[in-house]
Structure formats: C-alpha cells, structure tokens
Design a protein around this motif. Structure first.
Motif, PDB file in Angstrom:
ATOM      1  N   HIS A 665       4.632  -8.305  12.835  1.00 16.41           N
ATOM      2  CA  HIS A 665       5.364  -8.170  11.521  1.00 16.41           C
ATOM      3  C   HIS A 665       4.616  -8.013  10.064  1.00 16.41           C
ATOM      4  CE1 HIS A 665       8.847 -10.557  13.767  1.00 16.41           C
ATOM      5  NE2 HIS A 665       8.698  -9.255  14.286  1.00 16.41           N
ATOM      6  N   ARG A 666       3.249  -8.401  10.036  1.00 15.38           N
ATOM      7  CA  ARG A 666       2.635  -8.256   9.016  1.00 15.38           C
ATOM      8  C   ARG A 666       1.969  -6.661   8.997  1.00 15.38           C
ATOM      9  NH1 ARG A 666      -1.075 -13.335   7.087  1.00 15.38           N
ATOM     10  NH2 ARG A 666       0.814 -14.984   7.005  1.00 15.38           N
ATOM     11  N   LYS A 667       1.729  -6.181  10.201  1.00 17.71           N
ATOM     12  CA  LYS A 667       1.293  -4.885  10.107  1.00 17.71           C
ATOM     13  C   LYS A 667       2.312  -4.161   9.636  1.00 17.71           C
ATOM     14  CE  LYS A 667      -1.086  -1.057  12.641  1.00 17.71           C
ATOM     15  NZ  LYS A 667      -1.958  -1.020  13.904  1.00 17.71           N
ATOM     16  N   ALA A 668       3.556  -4.388  10.302  1.00 19.58           N
ATOM     17  CA  ALA A 668       4.843  -3.455   9.856  1.00 19.58           C
ATOM     18  C   ALA A 668       5.176  -3.464   8.377  1.00 19.58           C
ATOM     19  CB  ALA A 668       5.843  -3.982  10.797  1.00 19.58           C
ATOM     20  N   LYS A 669       5.028  -4.643   7.658  1.00 24.71           N
ATOM     21  CA  LYS A 669       5.131  -4.897   6.434  1.00 24.71           C
ATOM     22  C   LYS A 669       4.116  -3.897   5.511  1.00 24.71           C
ATOM     23  CE  LYS A 669       5.306  -7.253   2.363  1.00 24.71           C
ATOM     24  NZ  LYS A 669       4.832  -6.508   1.009  1.00 24.71           N
ATOM     25  N   MET A 670       2.848  -3.997   5.927  1.00 29.58           N
ATOM     26  CA  MET A 670       1.887  -3.231   5.219  1.00 29.58           C
ATOM     27  C   MET A 670       2.118  -1.563   5.286  1.00 29.58           C
ATOM     28  SD  MET A 670      -1.648  -5.433   5.171  1.00 29.58           S
ATOM     29  CE  MET A 670      -1.589  -5.630   6.958  1.00 29.58           C
ATOM     30  N   GLU A 671       2.423  -1.208   6.758  1.00 28.17           N
ATOM     31  CA  GLU A 671       2.764   0.061   6.879  1.00 28.17           C
ATOM     32  C   GLU A 671       3.952   0.776   6.155  1.00 28.17           C
ATOM     33  OE1 GLU A 671       1.163   2.196   8.670  1.00 28.17           O
ATOM     34  OE2 GLU A 671      -0.103   1.350  10.257  1.00 28.17           O
ATOM     35  N   TRP A 672       4.885  -0.293   6.085  1.00 30.52           N
ATOM     36  CA  TRP A 672       6.106   0.233   5.239  1.00 30.52           C
ATOM     37  C   TRP A 672       5.937   0.174   3.697  1.00 30.52           C
ATOM     38  CZ3 TRP A 672      10.813   2.307   6.006  1.00 30.52           C
ATOM     39  CH2 TRP A 672      11.492   2.313   7.153  1.00 30.52           C
ATOM     40  N   ASP A 673       5.047  -0.586   3.177  1.00 32.78           N
ATOM     41  CA  ASP A 673       4.837  -0.583   1.978  1.00 32.78           C
ATOM     42  C   ASP A 673       4.066   0.798   1.348  1.00 32.78           C
ATOM     43  OD1 ASP A 673       6.200  -2.694   0.957  1.00 32.78           O
ATOM     44  OD2 ASP A 673       4.440  -4.082   1.387  1.00 32.78           O
ATOM     45  N   LEU A 674       3.036   0.976   2.406  1.00 29.98           N
ATOM     46  CA  LEU A 674       2.176   2.105   2.018  1.00 29.98           C
ATOM     47  C   LEU A 674       3.146   3.522   2.203  1.00 29.98           C
ATOM     48  CD1 LEU A 674      -1.446   1.796   3.494  1.00 29.98           C
ATOM     49  CD2 LEU A 674      -0.935   1.700   1.184  1.00 29.98           C
ATOM     50  N   ALA A 675       3.960   3.527   3.190  1.00 28.16           N
ATOM     51  CA  ALA A 675       4.701   4.765   3.441  1.00 28.16           C
ATOM     52  C   ALA A 675       5.657   4.893   2.213  1.00 28.16           C
ATOM     53  CB  ALA A 675       5.295   4.614   4.870  1.00 28.16           C
ATOM     54  N   TRP A 676       6.202   3.802   1.754  1.00 26.36           N
ATOM     55  CA  TRP A 676       7.206   3.916   0.563  1.00 26.36           C
ATOM     56  C   TRP A 676       6.527   4.547  -0.545  1.00 26.36           C
ATOM     57  CZ3 TRP A 676      12.334   3.570   1.627  1.00 26.36           C
ATOM     58  CH2 TRP A 676      13.180   3.283   0.270  1.00 26.36           C
ATOM     59  N   PHE A 677       5.614   3.562  -0.757  1.00 31.02           N
ATOM     60  CA  PHE A 677       4.755   3.973  -2.422  1.00 31.02           C
ATOM     61  C   PHE A 677       4.269   5.357  -2.285  1.00 31.02           C
ATOM     62  CE2 PHE A 677       5.066  -0.689  -2.911  1.00 31.02           C
ATOM     63  CZ  PHE A 677       5.572  -0.669  -4.121  1.00 31.02           C
ATOM     64  N   SER A 678       3.797   5.754  -1.220  1.00 32.13           N
ATOM     65  CA  SER A 678       3.245   7.171  -0.992  1.00 32.13           C
ATOM     66  C   SER A 678       4.223   8.101  -1.090  1.00 32.13           C
ATOM     67  CB  SER A 678       2.361   7.214   0.326  1.00 32.13           C
ATOM     68  OG  SER A 678       1.862   8.596   0.526  1.00 32.13           O
ATOM     69  N   HIS A 679       5.455   7.927  -0.605  1.00 36.18           N
ATOM     70  CA  HIS A 679       6.660   8.761  -0.672  1.00 36.18           C
ATOM     71  C   HIS A 679       7.034   8.942  -2.262  1.00 36.18           C
ATOM     72  CE1 HIS A 679       9.927  11.278   0.882  1.00 36.18           C
ATOM     73  NE2 HIS A 679      11.059  10.493  -0.114  1.00 36.18           N
ATOM     74  N   TYR A 680       7.265   7.930  -2.767  1.00 33.96           N
ATOM     75  CA  TYR A 680       7.785   8.078  -3.976  1.00 33.96           C
ATOM     76  C   TYR A 680       6.748   7.920  -5.352  1.00 33.96           C
ATOM     77  CZ  TYR A 680      12.234   7.313  -1.843  1.00 33.96           C
ATOM     78  OH  TYR A 680      13.489   7.299  -1.179  1.00 33.96           O
ATOM     79  N   LEU A 681       5.534   7.552  -5.208  1.00 34.51           N
ATOM     80  CA  LEU A 681       4.630   7.838  -6.197  1.00 34.51           C
ATOM     81  C   LEU A 681       3.441   8.684  -5.824  1.00 34.51           C
ATOM     82  CD1 LEU A 681       4.147   4.015  -6.890  1.00 34.51           C
ATOM     83  CD2 LEU A 681       5.571   5.621  -8.119  1.00 34.51           C
ATOM     84  N   GLY A 682       3.254   8.961  -4.855  1.00 28.75           N
ATOM     85  CA  GLY A 682       1.993   9.762  -4.216  1.00 28.75           C
ATOM     86  C   GLY A 682       0.821   8.762  -4.213  1.00 28.75           C
ATOM     87  N   SER A 683      -0.393   9.419  -4.259  1.00 26.14           N
ATOM     88  CA  SER A 683      -1.657   8.484  -4.372  1.00 26.14           C
ATOM     89  C   SER A 683      -2.646   9.598  -5.274  1.00 26.14           C
ATOM     90  CB  SER A 683      -2.140   7.745  -3.308  1.00 26.14           C
ATOM     91  OG  SER A 683      -2.775   8.942  -2.368  1.00 26.14           O
ATOM     92  N   GLN A 684      -3.885   9.058  -5.723  1.00 30.68           N
ATOM     93  CA  GLN A 684      -4.852   9.902  -6.280  1.00 30.68           C
ATOM     94  C   GLN A 684      -5.273  10.555  -5.424  1.00 30.68           C
ATOM     95  OE1 GLN A 684      -4.810   9.827  -9.368  1.00 30.68           O
ATOM     96  NE2 GLN A 684      -6.851  10.245 -10.306  1.00 30.68           N
ATOM     97  N   GLU A 685      -5.605  10.158  -4.042  1.00 30.80           N
ATOM     98  CA  GLU A 685      -6.169  10.944  -2.892  1.00 30.80           C
ATOM     99  C   GLU A 685      -5.553  12.298  -2.641  1.00 30.80           C
ATOM    100  OE1 GLU A 685      -6.355   7.652  -3.133  1.00 30.80           O
ATOM    101  OE2 GLU A 685      -8.106   7.367  -2.894  1.00 30.80           O
ATOM    102  N   GLU A 686      -4.036  11.916  -2.558  1.00 32.23           N
ATOM    103  CA  GLU A 686      -3.325  13.066  -2.506  1.00 32.23           C
ATOM    104  C   GLU A 686      -3.106  13.887  -3.307  1.00 32.23           C
ATOM    105  OE1 GLU A 686       0.358  11.056  -1.520  1.00 32.23           O
ATOM    106  OE2 GLU A 686       0.052  10.608   0.352  1.00 32.23           O
ATOM    107  N   GLU A 687      -3.346  13.564  -4.576  1.00 30.72           N
ATOM    108  CA  GLU A 687      -3.156  14.397  -5.731  1.00 30.72           C
ATOM    109  C   GLU A 687      -4.548  15.517  -5.668  1.00 30.72           C
ATOM    110  OE1 GLU A 687      -3.797  13.054  -9.908  1.00 30.72           O
ATOM    111  OE2 GLU A 687      -1.623  13.905  -9.894  1.00 30.72           O
ATOM    112  N   ALA A 688      -5.580  14.923  -5.427  1.00 26.89           N
ATOM    113  CA  ALA A 688      -6.879  15.325  -5.349  1.00 26.89           C
ATOM    114  C   ALA A 688      -6.983  16.595  -4.079  1.00 26.89           C
ATOM    115  CB  ALA A 688      -8.057  14.538  -5.113  1.00 26.89           C
ATOM    116  N   ALA A 689      -6.242  15.987  -3.033  1.00 27.49           N
ATOM    117  CA  ALA A 689      -5.942  17.306  -2.085  1.00 27.49           C
ATOM    118  C   ALA A 689      -5.444  18.334  -2.398  1.00 27.49           C
ATOM    119  CB  ALA A 689      -5.768  16.149  -0.870  1.00 27.49           C
TER     120      ALA A 689
END
Length: 690
Positions: A665-689
């Motif tokens: 459950h803890r892993k699922a929570k972190m996976e969901w959060d990362l996927a959610w923010f990556s989808h709607y905010l992107g990240s610095q790494e993705e922008e650089a790529a």
C-alpha cells in the motif's frame, strides 16, 4: 639520493592508502527511487544500560512485500560501536528495559509459532528477556490474552504489568451478554489490573484490581509507588478530557487521584489527554504532561513531602513546544529533561533544579540543528543516548558528549551514503497579516539557481499541532522522493505548527481554512518571486490535516495544476460526529459544538467551496480509518468526478487505519503520486530530455 627514494616510497604509500580509502568510502551517485524507501531501517526506541556502556534499541525493517514492518531488538556497545542483534523472529519486539545489574534486557513481543495455541507463542503480547550478550530469549510471562503495559522495579527484584478483564454492566447487561459478538457503544469495557511478579520466586500477585482502563504505567524507584494514566473506558474519545493520573501506594494500600475534574478548569481546553508518567530516582517526584490539539503541551510535577503531595504546573518558555510524552528525570536530583520543538529543530532541554514547578535554569543538552525523537539516561544521569537525524543522515543513535556535540554510535542505513540527496534548507517569508512564517525547502541534487524555476509541490504536514523538521526524511508523503525526481518541495510550518511560540500555535483557533491557507499561499508566492518555483507548474499534497488543507487550497481557484489529498477532512460537522477524538474539532472551533455555531464549522470546511475546484485531484484514504473516516474522501470524489467533471481518482486501501501500514500500500501510494504529478506537472528531468 636516499632521501628522494624514501620520499618517493612514502608518497606511493600515501597514494595507495588514499586510493584504498576512496574505494572504501562510497561516493554519492545513486538517484533515489521508490524501492530505496523500503531499504531504510527505522530506529524507534532506545534504552541506555544503567552503567551507560551499552544501548538497547529496536529496529524496524521491511521484510516482505506483502507484510508490514517488523521490529527486532539490538544492542550497541557505546565505546566501540559494535552491534549485536538479539532477536530474529517476526514478533514485533518493543519497550526495552534493562535489568538493574545490566545483565538482561526485558521487552515485549507477540511471538507466534504455527500449531501453538498457548502463550507465549500464540501471538499474544508477553514479556520476554534476553541476555545483553545474546542467546535464547526467555518468556517471563505466559498470560492468557497477553499483557498490556509493563515496568521494572527500581531494584530489579520484580516487574509489574497489566492484564485485561472485560466487564459487562449497566441496565442492559443481560442483552449485552446474550449477544456478545455485536459491537456496542458502551457497557462492555476491558478494564486493566496491575500484577507484580517476583523475579526471585516467579510468583505473581494482583496489586491493583481491574476497575480502570490503564493507558500508561510507571513504578517509582525506592518507594514502589505505581503511577497510572487511566480512562473510564478504552474509547479514544475518553482520553480527551477524561484521562487521569492515579497513584497506588503499596505501603498504605491507598489510591490517590492527582487530577480531579476541577483540575481541568485551569486548562485552555477541557479536551486534553494525559501522557506517559515518569518518576524521579528517589521516587518522590512524578512528571507527566497534558497534550491538546491546538494548544501548547502542559508539563506537571507532583512532589511528595512526608504525607503531603503538591502538584505544580511547570514553567516553560513559550517559544519552546514540548513533545508529547517524552520526558525523563536526569540522575539523582530534580533535573527534568524533555524534547522541545523550536523552529524546525527538536532538542533535549533540561529544567535543572526543578521545585514546585520552577526550575533554577533551563539548559540545552543537544544544541544546534538536531531532530531528536527519543532519548535515555544512564542510572547516574551522566550519559545520554539519543535518536536523532540530520539533513544528510536518517535517524541513528548518538551519545551526547560533554561539549554538547553528538557522536554517532550506530550506522543502520549505510546505503544512504551512495544516494544523491536533496538539498535541504529553511526558508522564511511573511504572511498576509505580517506574521513571519518558515518552511523546509527541498531541491533536487545538484540544482543551481541558474538552472531556473522548477515545478514545485507544496507538501503539508498533519496535526496541525506538529511541524516539519530540518532533517533528511524519506517518507510516503513526498519528502526526499519528489526532490529526487526533479521537483522543488516546500513544506510550510503554517499557523498552528509547534516550535514557533505559543501565540503562533494558538492563532489557528477559530481560523482553520483561513490563516493556515494564507500562510501556505504566501509561501508559494515567495518561492515564485525568488525564481525557485514555476508558477505554471504547482502541485499540492498532504495527509490528514495536510489532506484537509489540500482540500481547502484547491477551492481557491486554479493555481495548483495537480493535487494529492490523503485522508483529508471535507466537512467539519461529519468529522466531529465520526472521528475517534472529537475534541480536535471542538478546540479549533474555539470550544463550540456544531449546533452552537453552525457557521464556524461551515467556514472551516472545504465542502462549500467545491464548486470552484478545477485542479486534477488524486484522493487516498485507508478503508478503516477511524481518525478521518473514508466518507470524506468518497464525498470529495463524488463531487469532483460526478458533478464537476474534474479529473479525479480515488484510491481506497482496504483494511488500513489512518496511516498506511503495509509495504504494497505504501508503494502504491508513492507510485500513484509520482505518476499523477508527472502527468500534470512534468518534471525538470523530462523537460531537459525534451
């Protein structure tokens, strides 16, 4: 020629040693992942031996993906740092206590062996002991149903523990007994008795009958007095406002209540709960604390002088907030130590020469940027062991040197030395009403201001009578993980947080969904103005009170492009009616009940503002959460998805309480959060790529 030769050989030796040292000393190169979280060992308790030569401690580790963390008992030699693991079963060892001669360590464990339905191996909690040098643990108790609290007599001759007896009473007693498998609001109460076990002949004697629920137990050295924190029943609601301190005197056989009902009339709120009790070395002084939601912790002492008992409220600087239930007397005198919060630091403070509530002076035992969570003294008070973290190391055990510096004696997370750690600092700004506010800012490893603004996530602590501290903290609510994935992370210590003075704490009374929100939004403004945060890529997340404030913030327009709301309140009326400690709501509504001031509860609720929400929102909640019941999260999901058409997901974790306890459950929570923010905010790494 000879000199040159010798120098050359010497240089080669130094170079070789340096290269070997470099190879042995891992250099940070590992980008932190979600899986790294589950490699972390947590030290939760520490007990220093009577002579100060060794410290017993409990370690929690994740041992299987389908399971919760398991705790084991360890011991470390203070002089050498050599560690020894003492237990190996999955039995959740806890509450280590040293024998008076330092030869044994007593602790609780819930050992379970397949096919064994009898204590001590039937999964019930029993008292065990193990030699400090290791060996086979021995079950000290074999009580049907297990034991509750325990403590050792000061001279080591006996131990005391509680057992449980269920009492059924009241006018409906016959029906309660006829249908015992049903859940009842009252009338069926598990009362606790206190027993004494003589460790010479192993005989047991009941010393306090089962007429109360006992939540804490401490036996006084020398005098043998037994202090108990009690409540009328085992419901959490009755810890708030109904918890009391009783003293049983074995010499007279009398039981005295130190906290009569009139005692609470002097408190800022009647809904405080009494925490653990601790005795002085001579057994003639007792310390205990009373904690509140929204108000400062109060520390009390009771002192015995012949047949007289005097109870005093302890003087404390209002800029230092006491951590609930973490106190100890130092040495043979009247020096009372406690963990105090002050501006994102947690230190050990000592009230020296305490008498009738007034200390001769206040000293800081652990100065500097420390984040202490637990401590213990040796028998003489000359040695101190602490559990503390820094901005580069998770919690470890340290000993406090005479200079005030701390020397680490454990190293339970060596893998962290290879991690690329976030940059952690304190940032400050001014809120809308002119109040100074601080927070913790985490930036990605290697980030420089010249790199430009980052997508930023605001991570909001729970409580709110709590604070985010200046430390390396990798947990499931955003810290470390988000910075390691290219985001700036701002953790505001908004109004109502501890460590910034009593007024800063109590200002939030009557002002939820108001001053706290303003403190957070002005912090976001400050990070945008400083070029740290990209105003077009802002997210917000939190759990418990942090989830509540996430719900509040998304009602303030479309500033946040993504949100993760965890176990957050939506309606303060329903929260008062359903959570286990309703005094929280009453305190923050300035003492009024829902029908006495409906507008206060409505204004403090995000519910009425949902029509303005457009932020894509991820919602998490434990399926069995008693603190913020799942109805809030389900209602938020229904409103956003079904009626407003806002992108929303609801994740319910079956069987989980207020915090998530299982690996998956803890892993699922972190996976969901990362996927959610990556989808709607992107990240610095993705922008650089790109």
């Amino acid at each position: 020629m000879k000199t040159v030769s010798t120098t050359l050989v010497f240089s080669i030796v130094i170079l070789s040693v340096g290269m070997a040292a470099a190879m042995d000393d891992p250099q940070p190169s590992h980008r932190i992942s979600i899986d790294d979280y589950f490699t972390l060992t947590a030290i939760t308790e520490v007990a220093l031996s009577p002579d100060g030569s060794a410290a017993a401690y409990t370690e929690q580790r994740w041992e299987a993906p389908e399971a919760t963390r398991n705790s084991d008992l360890w011991v470390v030699d203070v002089a050498t740092g050599a560690t020894r693991r003492l237990t190996f079963d999955r039995a959740n060892e806890a509450a280590p206590r040293w024998s008076s001669d330092g030869a044994f360590i007593y602790y609780t464990a819930d050992s379970r062996r397949p096919g064994d339905d009898h204590p001590p191996n039937d999964g019930s909690t029993q008292i065990w002991r193990v030699p400090r040098t290791g060996g086979e643990p021995h079950a000290v108790t074999r009580i049907d149903g297990g034991i509750g609290r325990f403590d050792l007599a000061g001279d080591g001759s006996s131990l005391f523990f509680t057992t449980t007896t269920t009492r059924v009473d009241g006018p409906w007693k016959d029906l309660l007994e006829l249908y015992p498998d049903l859940e009842y609001g009252h009338g069926v109460t598990p009362f606790n008795a206190v027993w004494q076990m003589d460790l010479t002949n192993w005989r047991m004697t009941e010393v306090v009958p089962a007429v109360r629920v006992i939540r804490a137990l401490a036996v006084a050295p020398a005098t043998g007095r037994i202090a108990m924190v009690t409540t009328p029943d085992d419901e959490q609601i009755h810890a708030e406002g109904w918890s009391e301190v009783y003293i049983f005197d074995p010499q007279s056989g009398e039981t005295v209540n130190l906290t009569p009902r009139s005692w609470r009339h002097t408190h800022p709120s009647p809904y405080g709960w009494v925490n653990d009790v601790c005795w002085s070395a001579d057994g003639n002084a007792l310390a205990y604390s009373v904690d509140f939601d929204g108000y400062p912790t109060l520390i009390y002492t009771a002192e015995w002088d012949g047949g007289e008992i005097s109870v005093s409220l302890v003087d404390r600087p209002d800029e230092i907030s006491a951590k609930e239930g973490v106190m100890a007397w130092r040495g043979a005198g009247r020096d009372l130590a406690f963990i105090g919060h002050q501006k994102a630091r947690s230190r050990i403070y000592v009230l020296e020469g305490l008498s009738e509530g007034t200390p001769e002076k206040l000293t800081v035992l652990t100065p500097g940027d420390t984040a202490v969570t637990a401590f213990d003294f040796d028998a003489g008070g000359g040695a101190t062991a602490v559990i503390t973290a820094t901005i580069t190391d998770p919690p470890d055990i340290y000993v406090v040197l005479s200079s005030g510096k701390q020397q680490r004696i454990t190293h339970v997370n060596p893998q962290v030395e290879t991690w690329l750690l976030p940059q952690i600092e304190i940032v400050a700004w001014t809120s809308g009403d002119g109040t100074p506010v601080e927070g913790i800012l985490e930036l990605p490893p290697g980030y420089r201001p010249s790199d430009g603004p980052l997508p930023m996530i605001v991570e909001i602590h729970g409580g709110p009578t709590s604070a985010t501290r200046l430390e390396l903290q990798y947990w499931i609510y955003g810290r470390t993980l988000m910075a390691s994935n290219g985001y700036a992370l701002l953790s505001p210590n908004y109004r109502g947080s501890v460590g910034y003075g009593d007024r800063f704490l109590t200002d939030l009374i009557g002002h939820e969904n108001d001053l706290d929100v303003d403190d957070i939004l002005t912090g976001v403004d400050a990070m945008v103005e400083r070029g740290i945060a990209d105003p077009d890529r802002l997210g917000v997340m939190g759990w418990s009170n942090g989830g509540f404030l996430t719900n509040c913030l998304i009602t303030r327009g479309d500033r946040f492009k993504a949100a993760s709301s965890g176990a957050g309140v939506l309606d303060q009326n329903i929260q008062w009616a359903t959570q286990d400690p309703p005094g929280h709501n009453i305190n923050f509504m300035d003492g009024v009940l829902p029908w006495q001031d409906p507008d206060a509860y409505r204004k403090a609720s995000p519910l009425d503002g949902l029509g303005a929400v457009s932020t894509p929102t991820l919602i998490h909640v434990g399926g069995d959460d008693p603190r913020v019941p799942p109805a809030h999260s389900r209602a938020l999901y229904r409103a956003l998805r079904q009626y407003l058409g806002v992108p929303t997901e609801l994740v319910v974790y079956p069987g989980e309480p207020h915090s998530l306890e299982t690996y998956l459950h803890r892993k699922a929570k972190m996976e969901w959060d990362l996927a959610w923010f990556s989808h709607y905010l992107g990240s610095q790494e993705e922008e650089a790529a790109d």
